[in-house]
Design an enzyme around this catalytic site. Structure first.
Site, PDB file in Angstrom:
ATOM      1  N   ASP A  49      -0.495  -4.864   3.252  1.00  0.00           N
ATOM      2  CA  ASP A  49      -1.052  -3.658   3.866  1.00  0.00           C
ATOM      3  C   ASP A  49      -0.458  -3.583   5.273  1.00  0.00           C
ATOM      4  O   ASP A  49      -0.827  -4.353   6.152  1.00  0.00           O
ATOM      5  CB  ASP A  49      -2.585  -3.711   3.921  1.00  0.00           C
ATOM      6  N   ILE A  86      -0.645  -1.402   7.716  1.00  0.00           N
ATOM      7  CA  ILE A  86      -1.673  -1.124   8.734  1.00  0.00           C
ATOM      8  C   ILE A  86      -2.992  -0.944   7.983  1.00  0.00           C
ATOM      9  O   ILE A  86      -3.192   0.067   7.306  1.00  0.00           O
ATOM     10  CB  ILE A  86      -1.405   0.161   9.548  1.00  0.00           C
ATOM     11  N   ASP A  87      -3.871  -1.926   8.096  1.00  0.00           N
ATOM     12  CA  ASP A  87      -5.213  -1.732   7.550  1.00  0.00           C
ATOM     13  C   ASP A  87      -6.079  -1.251   8.717  1.00  0.00           C
ATOM     14  O   ASP A  87      -6.195  -1.936   9.733  1.00  0.00           O
ATOM     15  CB  ASP A  87      -5.774  -3.024   6.957  1.00  0.00           C
ATOM     16  N   ASP A 132      -6.294  -4.450   0.772  1.00  0.00           N
ATOM     17  CA  ASP A 132      -7.259  -4.484   1.878  1.00  0.00           C
ATOM     18  C   ASP A 132      -7.935  -5.852   1.975  1.00  0.00           C
ATOM     19  O   ASP A 132      -8.262  -6.308   3.062  1.00  0.00           O
ATOM     20  CB  ASP A 132      -8.368  -3.431   1.680  1.00  0.00           C
ATOM     21  N   GLU A 144       0.830  -1.215   0.000  1.00  0.00           N
ATOM     22  CA  GLU A 144       0.000   0.000   0.000  1.00  0.00           C
ATOM     23  C   GLU A 144       0.857   1.255   0.000  1.00  0.00           C
ATOM     24  O   GLU A 144       0.559   2.220  -0.691  1.00  0.00           O
ATOM     25  CB  GLU A 144      -0.940   0.026   1.215  1.00  0.00           C
ATOM     26  N   THR A 147      -5.841   2.427   9.397  1.00  0.00           N
ATOM     27  CA  THR A 147      -4.915   3.457   9.892  1.00  0.00           C
ATOM     28  C   THR A 147      -5.622   4.484  10.770  1.00  0.00           C
ATOM     29  O   THR A 147      -5.038   4.986  11.735  1.00  0.00           O
ATOM     30  CB  THR A 147      -4.217   4.147   8.699  1.00  0.00           C
TER      31      THR A 147
HETATM   32  C1  IPD Z   1      -9.191   1.320   4.876  1.00  0.00           C
HETATM   33  C2  IPD Z   1      -9.901   0.387   5.821  1.00  0.00           C
HETATM   34  C3  IPD Z   1     -11.374   0.756   5.918  1.00  0.00           C
HETATM   35  C4  IPD Z   1     -12.037   0.739   4.587  1.00  0.00           C
HETATM   36  C5  IPD Z   1     -11.291   1.618   3.588  1.00  0.00           C
HETATM   37  C6  IPD Z   1      -9.821   1.243   3.522  1.00  0.00           C
HETATM   38  P1  IPD Z   1      -6.620   1.905   5.397  1.00  0.00           P
HETATM   39  O1  IPD Z   1      -7.825   0.986   4.754  1.00  0.00           O
HETATM   40  O2  IPD Z   1      -9.811  -0.948   5.374  1.00  0.00           O
HETATM   41  O3  IPD Z   1     -12.103  -0.139   6.739  1.00  0.00           O
HETATM   42  O4  IPD Z   1     -13.371   1.199   4.738  1.00  0.00           O
HETATM   43  O5  IPD Z   1     -11.887   1.384   2.334  1.00  0.00           O
HETATM   44  O6  IPD Z   1      -9.154   2.129   2.668  1.00  0.00           O
HETATM   45  O7  IPD Z   1      -6.669   3.225   4.668  1.00  0.00           O
HETATM   46  O8  IPD Z   1      -6.904   2.032   6.839  1.00  0.00           O
HETATM   47  O9  IPD Z   1      -5.388   1.112   5.094  1.00  0.00           O
HETATM   48 CA    CA Z   2      -5.947  -0.713   3.998  1.00  0.00          CA
END
Ligand code: IPD
Ligand code: CA
Length: 268
Positions: free
Chosen positions: A86, A88-89, A213, A71, A91
């Site tokens: 990813d 940190i999913d 994700d 990412e 963030t």
């Molecule tokens: C997000 C998270 C979130 C989702 C967003 C993603 P990130 O990833 O997974 O739950 O609703 O579509 O972008 O930005 O925290 O790596």
């Molecule tokens: Ca993510």
């Protein structure tokens, strides 16, 4: 370099565990936003970057020829094995000290995900799956909920970062909400997919998640018996990703199709 799905999963567990330990140890009480990406609410912290660097370094050391898609760091070309990272999913949860953020690592061989690991670090939960080998958490094999009608379904979803996308997501959600048991917005797509696998929710849908994700969590959910896809029989994609046991998948995606959810308000 050949490796079985189980071996790749084991390596991914090691790396995701190490990254999780580093993130827990280094997370300050109030992490700072380093920069923003697609919108002012789409944030990156220094630790997103540091975790991805750690993960890339470990992959390089263990399997020097592998490709990586991350990412934060983009594409590193390589052989038939590719890691989807990813760091940190979730963030925004990481930023606020909420417990649903995860290190998500998937491994593809020849374009097919064969291993998936989602380390939901604050909860101490490492979800794993290997293609054909089932989905697991703490030594227990996972099964998604089956036989749940849409009207009784607890449905996880998420929102994008741009206002024009959120405007339509809100519109769609207003039509979904009266048709289901309730909605959950945990803040991590990877954790949402693992929640489907563990039967903590019945379904997940979202417009906008990126491959990093859903690649690992998607394998965890499908190895737990869920179907992962897009609308009208298509594959999961940033356009729309839906996940649930097969009967509920049909019902939920059937409802979504009627709401024309794969669009954004123009202008923003
Ligand atoms: C997000 C998270 C979130 C989702 C967003 C993603 P990130 O990833 O997974 O739950 O609703 O579509 O972008 O930005 O925290 O790596
Ligand atoms: Ca993510």
């Amino acid at each position: 370099m050949g490796a079985t799905p189980a071996e790749l999963t084991a390596l991914a567990v090691e790396i995701a565990t190490e990254a999780g330990e580093m993130l827990l140890a280094k997370r300050p009480a109030r992490p700072e936003v380093l920069e923003t990406k697609s919108s002012p609410t789409d944030v990156v912290t220094a630790l997103d970057r540091a975790a991805e660097e750690l993960i890339r370094g470990r992959i390089r050391r263990a399997r020097p020829g592998d490709a990586v898609l991350g990412e934060e760091g983009g594409v590193t070309e390589g052989g038939a094995v590719r890691w989807i990272v990813d760091p940190i999913d979730g963030t925004v949860n990481f930023l606020y000290g909420l417990p649903d953020w995860a290190v998500s690592l998937a491994v593809e061989v020849d374009g097919r995900v064969v291993a998936g690991v989602v380390n939901v670090v604050p909860r101490g939960e490492v979800f794993t799956a290997s293609l054909g080998g089932g989905a697991w958490l703490a030594g227990e094999r996972l099964r998604c909920n089956e036989g749940v009608p849409l009207s009784r379904a607890l449905v996880a979803t998420g929102f994008g970062y741009r206002p024009g996308r959120r405007a339509v997501q809100g519109e769609v959600l207003a039509k979904v909400l009266p048709e289901v048991r309730d909605i959950r917005r945990a803040g991590s797509a990877a954790a949402d997919l693992c929640a489907v696998a563990a039967g903590r929710v019945d379904a997940y849908y979202e417009r906008g998640p990126q491959y990093w994700d859903y690649a690992a969590g998607g394998l965890v959910a499908s190895e737990a018996g869920a179907r992962l896809g897009g609308l009208r029989g298509g594959p999961p994609s940033p356009e729309m990703t839906v996940c649930a046991a097969p009967g509920l998948f049909e019902e939920l995606s059937g409802l979504l199709v009627t709401l024309d959810p794969e669009r954004d308000r123009s202008g923003d």
